[in-house]
Enzyme design. Structure first.
Site, PDB file in Angstrom:
ATOM      1  CE  LYS A 175      -4.023  -1.777   2.523  1.00 15.60           C
ATOM      2  NZ  LYS A 175      -4.996  -1.600   1.450  1.00 15.60           N
ATOM      3  NE  ARG A 182     -10.785  -9.916  -1.945  1.00 14.87           N
ATOM      4  CZ  ARG A 182     -11.068  -9.070  -2.929  1.00 14.87           C
ATOM      5  NH1 ARG A 182     -11.351  -9.516  -4.140  1.00 14.87           N
ATOM      6  NH2 ARG A 182     -11.084  -7.776  -2.717  1.00 14.87           N
TER       7      ARG A 182
HETATM    8  N1  BES Z   1      -8.225  -3.678   4.339  1.00 11.25           N
HETATM    9  C1  BES Z   1      -8.363  -3.325   2.977  1.00 11.25           C
HETATM   10  C2  BES Z   1      -9.680  -2.598   2.693  1.00 11.25           C
HETATM   11  C3  BES Z   1      -9.813  -1.218   3.243  1.00 11.25           C
HETATM   12  C4  BES Z   1      -9.436  -0.133   2.479  1.00 11.25           C
HETATM   13  C5  BES Z   1     -10.372  -1.007   4.456  1.00 11.25           C
HETATM   14  C6  BES Z   1      -9.607   1.131   2.966  1.00 11.25           C
HETATM   15  C7  BES Z   1     -10.550   0.247   4.956  1.00 11.25           C
HETATM   16  C8  BES Z   1     -10.166   1.332   4.203  1.00 11.25           C
HETATM   17  C9  BES Z   1      -8.331  -4.566   2.104  1.00 11.25           C
HETATM   18  O1  BES Z   1      -7.541  -5.594   2.565  1.00 11.25           O
HETATM   19  C10 BES Z   1      -7.777  -4.151   0.789  1.00 11.25           C
HETATM   20  O2  BES Z   1      -6.635  -3.772   0.757  1.00 11.25           O
HETATM   21  N2  BES Z   1      -8.587  -4.221  -0.256  1.00 11.25           N
HETATM   22  C11 BES Z   1      -8.178  -3.828  -1.542  1.00 11.25           C
HETATM   23  C12 BES Z   1      -8.688  -4.853  -2.525  1.00 11.25           C
HETATM   24  C13 BES Z   1      -8.131  -4.697  -3.912  1.00 11.25           C
HETATM   25  C14 BES Z   1      -6.660  -5.020  -3.917  1.00 11.25           C
HETATM   26  C15 BES Z   1      -8.889  -5.604  -4.828  1.00 11.25           C
HETATM   27  C16 BES Z   1      -8.766  -2.457  -1.822  1.00 11.25           C
HETATM   28  O3  BES Z   1      -9.893  -2.201  -1.415  1.00 11.25           O
HETATM   29  O4  BES Z   1      -8.066  -1.645  -2.407  1.00 11.25           O
HETATM   30 MN    MN Z   2      -5.513  -5.382   1.929  1.00  8.79          MN
END
Ligand code: BES
Ligand code: MN
Ligand code: ZN
Length: 496
Positions: A278, A352
């Protein structure tokens, strides 16, 4: 903070503070009118200084004719517009004012207002939750603690003490305890709130409330074949855990309420994204990525604390998502506990992955209904903002029950589709399917992924990425969706 139900009148109640409601245009509630008469019109005179808005407050001290040390007047807005929102604003305003005042005890006359078609039990529950919300503090990691916020030790609700209200009061305080637990776990930093910490918290609850508990370690997961959960945990020095907490409040009979509910909560104690790292900005907020797990522990604590007649298991897959030499690579293919293979195209879609193995594991307990709770996708935040959690369900009746519980608990959700057409996004040339779809409908494709592991169960999924915590100045965990989960379980138990 202790709560009680007592018959009291505003002029004779001996309390540090009595809390009275006033509508716009000097329109006094019956209790305020009575206090005003006892004070020979002094309340009404002071009203010029109270803005009419719901939640505005005015403190009066040492009123002649009134036994209490202080009178807290709380604006209720226009009488014609008075409803759930105004009631909530008034409780919040009163709570904040009581905190500032530092009164030791209060008599809370707002509670008997008529709020739309809601029952008195609804008022009582929302008053307790609103006051506890106003007094919640997370300062255990500050070296200098602020003046004790918990000066308010006792709140009396001036109602006639019926068994039903006493029961509601006990339920509401237990729910507030559960919300506080979820908040505190969410607010704790990721170097303290690790998977082992969550497992210890679960063990503490098990001891306190005599719950069944089982914690699977990495070796157990390997033996079972939880390839997806292990893939997420592979680069982390803090070992993963899979916690199963069981509360048997309804015994083992055949009555519908004895049928098992399963709550499955995402417990990523820190989400760096893994190799699909990230960006640095606000990455600290990914400590909240265990909020699903926190809400499960909070809900179980609430239900056990109020001795609710339900059987619930909480299943919590918990680990960190870290980069490193042992990390899962984009392109790795793993075999899940279900036997299905997954191509991990993005290691940041890790929620997931841990949930799919936990859901398959939960099926062993043969639950009648399963709800998973996860801060799963940024896409859900884009879709619904910070107001509603995303709801997905493969069963219409279950979806309706969750919607009803959400409405009663004022913990809103909005249903999104799980149509087969969306499954197309997950196709993979090399494994059974991939762990991500494209950007469009990201919250839906994430739910569609989970749906592939829950086909034999009545299952609902709550995406709480936008609702479990707040960013910005008020950064912190909200404790959602504990209110919804508790309500859902109580409905299941046949509580109105
Ligand atoms: N924990 C994150 C989702 C999230 C994002 C929660 C912002 C709270 C605030 C999750 O694990 C994630 O990183 N999801 C990705 C999925 C993508 C790679 C398909 C996302 O939402 O960007
Ligand atoms: Mn994530
Ligand atoms: Zn995550």
């Amino acid at each position: 903070m202790e709560f009680s139900i007592k018959t009291l009148s505003p002029e004779t109640a001996k309390a540090g503070c009595i809390v009275l409601g006033v509508h716009a245009n000097q329109d006094l509630t019956p209790a305020a009118k009575r206090a005003d008469q006892a004070a020979r019109g002094a309340l009404r005179k002071a009203l010029a200084d109270l803005p009419g808005k719901a939640g505005s407050t005015l403190v009066l001290r040492g009123m002649a004719g009134i036994a209490a040390e202080r009178v807290l007047l709380v604006g209720l807005g226009e009488r014609t517009e008075f409803g759930e929102n105004a009631f909530r604003d008034a409780v919040r305003g009163a709570g904040n004012a009581l905190r500032e005042l530092g009164a030791k005890d209060a008599a809370f006359f707002l509670v008997d207002m008529k709020v739309g078609a809601r029952h008195l039990t609804w008022n009582l529950r929302n008053a307790v939750l609103g006051l506890r919300e106003a007094f919640y503090r997370f300062d255990q990691l500050k070296s200098q603690k602020k003046a004790p916020a918990a000066a308010l030790q006792h709140v009396a609700f001036p109602l006639s003490s019926k068994a039903e209200l006493q029961k509601t009061l006990a339920e509401a305080t237990a729910t507030a305890d559960g919300i506080d637990l979820a908040k505190t776990l969410g607010n704790l930093p990721p170097n303290i709130c690790t998977p082992a910490y969550l497992a210890d918290e679960a063990k503490k609850l098990a001891r306190q409330y005599k719950l069944g508990i089982e914690v699977l370690e990495r070796a157990d997961m390997q033996k079972l074949g939880m390839g997806a959960l292990l893939a997420v945990a592979s680069a982390s020095h803090n070992p993963p855990k899979l916690i199963v907490l069981r509360y048997n409040g309804a015994g083992t009979g055949k009555r519908p309420r004895a049928r098992l509910l399963a709550f499955v909560g995402k417990g990523i104690t820190f989400d760096t994204g893994g190799i699909s790292l990230k960006p640095a900005g606000e990455m600290d907020e990914m400590k909240f990525d265990m909020s699903g797990a926190g809400s499960v522990l909070g809900a179980v604590r609430a239900l056990a604390g109020m001795k609710a007649p339900v059987n619930v298991i909480g299943v919590i897959p918990t680990c960190e998502n870290m980069p490193g030499g042992h990390a899962t690579r984009p392109g790795d293919i793993v075999t899940t506990l279900s036997g299905q293979t997954v191509e991990i195209l993005n290691t940041d879609a890790e929620g997931r992955l841990i949930l799919c193995d936990a859901l398959t594991y939960a099926a062993r307990f043969n639950p009648e209904k399963v709800i998973d709770i996860a801060t799963l996708t940024g896409a859900c935040v884009v879709a619904l903002g910070h107001v509603a959690s995303g709801l997905f369900a493969n069963d219409e009746a279950l979806a309706a029950e969750v919607l009803a519980a959400a409405d009663e608990a004022r913990d809103p959700v909005w249903r999104l589709p799980l149509w087969e057409e969306y499954q197309e996004g997950l196709r993979s040339n090399f494994a059974d399917f991939a762990n991500i779809g494209g950007r469009p409908g990201g919250a839906i494709t994430a739910a569609c992924y989970l749906a592939r592991f829950t086909r034999k169960m009545k299952w609902a999924h709550l995406d709480v990425a936008g609702t479990a915590w707040k960013s910005g100045r008020e950064k912190g965990s909200t404790g959602r969706p504990v209110p919804l989960l508790v309500r859902f379980a109580l409905r299941h138990a046949g509580r109105k």
